[in-house]
Enzyme design. Structure first.
Site, PDB file in Angstrom:
ATOM      1  N   HIS A  96       0.825  -1.218   0.000  1.00  0.00           N
ATOM      2  CA  HIS A  96       0.000   0.000   0.000  1.00  0.00           C
ATOM      3  C   HIS A  96       0.860   1.270   0.000  1.00  0.00           C
ATOM      4  O   HIS A  96       0.482   2.292   0.571  1.00  0.00           O
ATOM      5  CB  HIS A  96      -0.964   0.014   1.190  1.00  0.00           C
ATOM      6  CG  HIS A  96      -1.933  -1.121   1.203  1.00  0.00           C
ATOM      7  ND1 HIS A  96      -3.112  -1.116   0.493  1.00  0.00           N
ATOM      8  CD2 HIS A  96      -1.888  -2.325   1.834  1.00  0.00           C
ATOM      9  CE1 HIS A  96      -3.756  -2.253   0.689  1.00  0.00           C
ATOM     10  NE2 HIS A  96      -3.029  -3.011   1.483  1.00  0.00           N
ATOM     11  N   ASN A 106     -10.125  -3.381   1.649  1.00  0.00           N
ATOM     12  CA  ASN A 106      -9.756  -3.322   0.235  1.00  0.00           C
ATOM     13  C   ASN A 106     -10.996  -3.067  -0.611  1.00  0.00           C
ATOM     14  O   ASN A 106     -12.116  -3.011  -0.091  1.00  0.00           O
ATOM     15  CB  ASN A 106      -9.099  -4.630  -0.220  1.00  0.00           C
ATOM     16  CG  ASN A 106      -7.671  -4.776   0.277  1.00  0.00           C
ATOM     17  OD1 ASN A 106      -6.977  -3.794   0.508  1.00  0.00           O
ATOM     18  ND2 ASN A 106      -7.228  -6.010   0.448  1.00  0.00           N
ATOM     19  N   TYR A 133       0.251  -4.795  11.624  1.00  0.00           N
ATOM     20  CA  TYR A 133       0.079  -3.421  11.142  1.00  0.00           C
ATOM     21  C   TYR A 133       0.727  -2.410  12.080  1.00  0.00           C
ATOM     22  O   TYR A 133       1.461  -1.522  11.644  1.00  0.00           O
ATOM     23  CB  TYR A 133      -1.404  -3.102  10.959  1.00  0.00           C
ATOM     24  CG  TYR A 133      -1.952  -3.521   9.616  1.00  0.00           C
ATOM     25  CD1 TYR A 133      -2.464  -2.591   8.723  1.00  0.00           C
ATOM     26  CD2 TYR A 133      -1.961  -4.857   9.230  1.00  0.00           C
ATOM     27  CE1 TYR A 133      -2.965  -2.968   7.487  1.00  0.00           C
ATOM     28  CE2 TYR A 133      -2.456  -5.252   8.003  1.00  0.00           C
ATOM     29  CZ  TYR A 133      -2.957  -4.306   7.131  1.00  0.00           C
ATOM     30  OH  TYR A 133      -3.442  -4.685   5.906  1.00  0.00           O
TER      31      TYR A 133
END
Length: 492
Positions: free
Chosen positions: A65, A138, A348
């Site tokens: 990303h 997404n 993350y």
């Protein structure tokens, strides 16, 4: 003196040039030298500071990303779901919550074209009264693999060859030939929707299964869906080549220009819910991220709308430093045992600490807008002004207390410690149903893209045969068409 009233910002500008520490600079055109042509002096601190800052402007790009665009706006509840969740920002119709959204491509680098066949990230950060809520998804409702243990290898396979730095089909097809659960994701990626026209004309999905908890403690599995009000639009292969050839940032520009012109993009939020007691009625595991939930059985329920009505002020501060993590939730929303979600909850935040530093949540784009209190302090680049004397808990000198307990899923867990696959894989049914739902011309484009990928000269006969077998199990005619184009015979 309040240090926050004097922090560097566009609102607190000096009328003349200064150093980072505020000293006036009378000449920002020439270095300090011995005579007009002499060597530069090391004592020219302004030069040293300017070069040193320039040398450190770039930070590590996201592993995935990396290429993205952000915008700000609000979320407004339009339908009452307070019987499903005790989340404060969903408490009643009319409630508005500020937010920031980041759209992105997934695999390619920060400066790559926005017309490549690639999933698109759709990450939303809600600044609620009970803390931030990151819904990190997404533009496709499913994912390639169902277990996060496979994620690093999956990314390595999708990324460029480490020897040549070229993305190559043989590597991708080799890896995923070991993972038939990827078929459903490929039924989106190699479909027409594999290249969205831009960010405004694509839907979004939470992808993973989460849990909603109401005030009574009742827990329901939930899937989140964003539906664009602009209509879903995609680029066909030749259109993508044309658009990308003229502007490699077309989607970023479209988003920015639309908001600047007052044409605010909007999405409707829907949810699907499932009582965990009824999950065995399905022919797949509802925690399997490679599956969609049938809408005729588990219908979409409207929740609210998201409007993006403000462009970001600074790309670096509000896009590059903007950080999301699925672990960041609020009371009334919880995780599930979705194996991919469980690993995302750790990974993350970990990658943001590496990329931005341990205090990345103090950055304005990531910090909560509500009051917060803990004893997490110090560390690299901590810029929060604190003056407390008690930095431990509990204490009779500090009145801070535990918050009111919020409901969490009252699930009883049991079983052996083991590494194993889920029981109901059912890898082929949903991709086959999706393929059969398309008109013939769309099917033919899908077949052609697969034939092109499998025609890579480094794809072996064995790998081609495996993929033909997989697609034949999804739909016999699909496997036959691919095999025919490749002059191969389907195995089933």
């Amino acid at each position: 003196m309040d240090p926050y009233k004097n922090r560097p910002s566009s609102a607190f500008n000096s009328p003349f040039w200064t150093t980072n520490s505020g000293a006036p600079i009378w000449n920002n055109n020439s270095s300090l030298t011995v005579g007009s042509r002499g060597p530069i002096l090391l004592e020219d601190y302004h030069l040293v500071e300017k070069l040193a800052n320039f040398d450190r402007e770039r930070i590590p790009e996201r592993v995935v990303h990396a290429r993205g665009a952000s915008a700000k706006g609000f979320f407004e509840v339009t339908h009452d779901i307070s019987h499903l969740t005790c989340a404060d920002f969903l408490r009643a119709p009319g409630v508005q919550t500020p937010l920031i959204v980041r759209f992105s491509t997934v695999i390619h680098e920060r400066g790559s074209p926005e017309t490549l066949r690639d999933p698109r990230g759709f990450a939303v950060k809600f600044y609620t009264r009970e803390g931030n809520f990151d819904l990190v998804g997404n533009n496709f409702p499913v994912f390639f693999v169902r277990d996060g243990l496979k994620f690093p290898d999956m990314v390595h396979a999708l990324k460029p060859n480490p020897k040549s730095h070229i993305q190559e089909n043989w590597r991708i097809l080799d890896f995923f030939s070991h993972h038939p659960e990827s078929l459903h994701m490929f039924s989106f990626l190699f479909d027409d929707v594999g290249i969205p026209q831009d960010y405004r004309h694509m839907d979004g999905f939470g992808v993973n299964t989460y849990t909603l908890i109401n005030k009574a403690g009742k827990a329901l599995y939930v899937k989140f869906h964003w539906k664009t009000t602009s209509g879903e639009k995609s680029l066909l292969d030749d259109e993508a080549i044309r658009v990308g050839g003229s502007n490699h940032s077309h989607a970023t520009q479209d988003l920015y220009d639309s908001i600047a012109a007052g044409n605010y993009p909007e999405w409707k939020l829907y949810i699907q819910t499932l009582d965990p007691e009824n999950e065995d009625r399905l022919d797949f595991d509802p925690l399997d991220v490679t599956k969609t939930w049938p809408e005729d059985v588990l219908p979409l329920q409207p929740v609210g709308r998201m409007v993006l009505n403000k462009n970001i002020d600074n790309f670096f501060a509000e896009n590059e430093q903007l950080a999301f993590c699925p672990a960041i939730i609020v009371p009334g929303v919880y995780y599930s045992d979705d194996k991919l979600l469980q690993t995302r909850v750790f990974s993350y935040a970990d990658t943001q600490r590496h990329r931005l530093g341990p205090n990345y949540l103090q950055l304005p784009a990531n910090a909560p807008k509500c009051a917060h209190h803990n004893n997490h302090h110090d560390g690299f680049m901590n810029f929060m002004h604190r003056d407390e004397e008690v930095n431990y808990f509990p204490s009779r000198y500090d009145p801070v207390r535990h918050a009111e307990k919020v409901p969490v899923p009252p699930r009883i867990l049991g079983g052996k410690r083991e590494k194993c696959m889920i029981e109901k894989e059912n890898n082929f049914k949903q991709p086959g149903e999706r393929y059969r739902s398309w008109p013939s011309d769309r099917q033919e484009r899908f077949v052609r893209r697969w034939v092109d990928a499998l025609s890579d000269p480094r794809v072996t006969h064995e790998i081609r045969s495996i993929w033909i077998s997989y697609w034949s199990q999804a739909d016999r005619s699909l496997g036959q068409k691919i095999a025919s184009h490749l002059n191969l015979k389907p195995s089933i």
